[in-house]
Design a protein around this motif. Structure first.
Motif, PDB file in Angstrom:
ATOM      1  N   GLY A  35      -3.856  -3.038 -13.775  1.00  0.00           N
ATOM      2  CA  GLY A  35      -3.553  -1.629 -13.544  1.00  0.00           C
ATOM      3  C   GLY A  35      -2.370  -1.443 -12.605  1.00  0.00           C
ATOM      4  N   VAL A  36      -2.143  -0.191 -12.256  1.00  0.00           N
ATOM      5  CA  VAL A  36      -1.075   0.159 -11.318  1.00  0.00           C
ATOM      6  C   VAL A  36      -1.589  -0.094  -9.902  1.00  0.00           C
ATOM      7  N   TYR A  37      -0.775  -0.748  -9.095  1.00  0.00           N
ATOM      8  CA  TYR A  37      -1.203  -1.045  -7.733  1.00  0.00           C
ATOM      9  C   TYR A  37      -0.002  -1.214  -6.813  1.00  0.00           C
ATOM     10  N   ILE A  38      -0.297  -1.195  -5.533  1.00  0.00           N
ATOM     11  CA  ILE A  38       0.692  -1.493  -4.499  1.00  0.00           C
ATOM     12  C   ILE A  38       0.334  -2.851  -3.935  1.00  0.00           C
ATOM     13  N   ARG A  39       1.275  -3.760  -3.937  1.00  0.00           N
ATOM     14  CA  ARG A  39       1.062  -5.118  -3.441  1.00  0.00           C
ATOM     15  C   ARG A  39       1.134  -5.143  -1.920  1.00  0.00           C
ATOM     16  N   LEU A  40       0.138  -5.766  -1.307  1.00  0.00           N
ATOM     17  CA  LEU A  40       0.148  -6.020   0.126  1.00  0.00           C
ATOM     18  C   LEU A  40      -0.117  -7.500   0.365  1.00  0.00           C
ATOM     19  N   LYS A  41       0.421  -8.024   1.452  1.00  0.00           N
ATOM     20  CA  LYS A  41       0.106  -9.391   1.835  1.00  0.00           C
ATOM     21  C   LYS A  41      -1.377  -9.462   2.170  1.00  0.00           C
ATOM     22  N   ASN A  42      -1.984 -10.604   1.905  1.00  0.00           N
ATOM     23  CA  ASN A  42      -3.401 -10.783   2.210  1.00  0.00           C
ATOM     24  C   ASN A  42      -3.559 -11.021   3.708  1.00  0.00           C
ATOM     25  N   PHE A  43      -3.617  -9.920   4.415  1.00  0.00           N
ATOM     26  CA  PHE A  43      -3.668  -9.946   5.868  1.00  0.00           C
ATOM     27  C   PHE A  43      -4.599  -8.839   6.343  1.00  0.00           C
ATOM     28  N   GLY A  44      -5.482  -9.146   7.263  1.00  0.00           N
ATOM     29  CA  GLY A  44      -6.219  -8.115   7.966  1.00  0.00           C
ATOM     30  C   GLY A  44      -7.367  -7.441   7.244  1.00  0.00           C
ATOM     31  N   ARG A  45      -7.767  -7.929   6.103  1.00  0.00           N
ATOM     32  CA  ARG A  45      -8.901  -7.365   5.384  1.00  0.00           C
ATOM     33  C   ARG A  45      -8.698  -5.880   5.061  1.00  0.00           C
ATOM     34  N   GLU A  46      -9.810  -5.166   4.810  1.00  0.00           N
ATOM     35  CA  GLU A  46      -9.677  -3.780   4.356  1.00  0.00           C
ATOM     36  C   GLU A  46      -9.136  -2.861   5.441  1.00  0.00           C
ATOM     37  N   THR A  47      -9.424  -3.145   6.702  1.00  0.00           N
ATOM     38  CA  THR A  47      -8.941  -2.254   7.757  1.00  0.00           C
ATOM     39  C   THR A  47      -7.417  -2.236   7.824  1.00  0.00           C
ATOM     40  N   HIS A  48      -6.791  -3.353   7.560  1.00  0.00           N
ATOM     41  CA  HIS A  48      -5.325  -3.391   7.490  1.00  0.00           C
ATOM     42  C   HIS A  48      -4.832  -2.493   6.359  1.00  0.00           C
ATOM     43  N   THR A  49      -5.503  -2.557   5.221  1.00  0.00           N
ATOM     44  CA  THR A  49      -5.132  -1.715   4.081  1.00  0.00           C
ATOM     45  C   THR A  49      -5.248  -0.243   4.447  1.00  0.00           C
ATOM     46  N   TYR A  50      -6.344   0.131   5.074  1.00  0.00           N
ATOM     47  CA  TYR A  50      -6.564   1.530   5.442  1.00  0.00           C
ATOM     48  C   TYR A  50      -5.478   2.008   6.395  1.00  0.00           C
ATOM     49  N   LEU A  51      -5.201   1.214   7.408  1.00  0.00           N
ATOM     50  CA  LEU A  51      -4.175   1.589   8.376  1.00  0.00           C
ATOM     51  C   LEU A  51      -2.800   1.667   7.716  1.00  0.00           C
TER      52      LEU A  51
END
Length: 158
Positions: A35-51
């Motif tokens: 699907g459509v997504y934004i790539r992030l480095k695998n860092f900091g678990r979900e809280t990093h994503t939220y921030l």
């Protein structure tokens, strides 16, 4: 009706469950996803994503944002019903836990020893808010899954 967005922090989970929602953003830290997504480095678990989402969308947040893991069901078996109920029945508060298990702990971690891994929590709070917490206990929704209003987020400067 208030607008909303579902922010999904994905690693390699099957996230077909979120396909029923058009108002979603998938942040992918794992293998490619069809699907459509934004790539992030695998860092900091979900809280990093939220921030990351909050910081990068601070001036264009939805009225309400759901922050969820790619596989929310171990912590929130009823999450789809919880999300749907808020969307259909309306948002009345600024914050909702959408985890089925809410734990409460103190900062010495005697009440909930699991949190001993977060020994820097008071320091992190001071870093973010400029002072130590004025509370003796805190609550945490298992899986770090919640819904929050734009108003609450914007009550703090970027």
């Amino acid at each position: 009706m208030k607008n909303y967005k579902i922010v999904v922090s994905r690693y390699n989970e099957n996230i077909e469950w979120v396909d029923n929602y058009s108002e979603r953003i998938i942040y992918n830290k794992g293998d490619n996803y069809d699907g459509v997504y934004i790539r992030l480095k695998n860092f900091g678990r979900e809280t990093h994503t939220y921030l990351h989402h909050i910081v990068n969308n601070y001036n264009s947040l939805s009225d309400y944002t759901f922050f969820v893991q790619g596989d929310p069901f171990p912590h929130s078996p009823n999450i789809i019903n919880d999300i749907n109920n808020l969307i259909v029945n309306g948002f009345q508060k600024n914050f909702y836990w959408i985890s089925d298990r809410i734990v409460e702990s103190d900062f010495e971690y005697k009440r909930e020893p699991y949190f001993v891994m977060f020994t820097q929590l008071k320091k992190a709070y001071k870093f973010v808010f400029g002072e130590y917490p004025k509370i003796e206990t805190f609550k945490f929704g298992a899986g770090a899954q919640f819904c929050v209003s734009k108003e609450s987020i914007l009550s703090r400067p970027l």
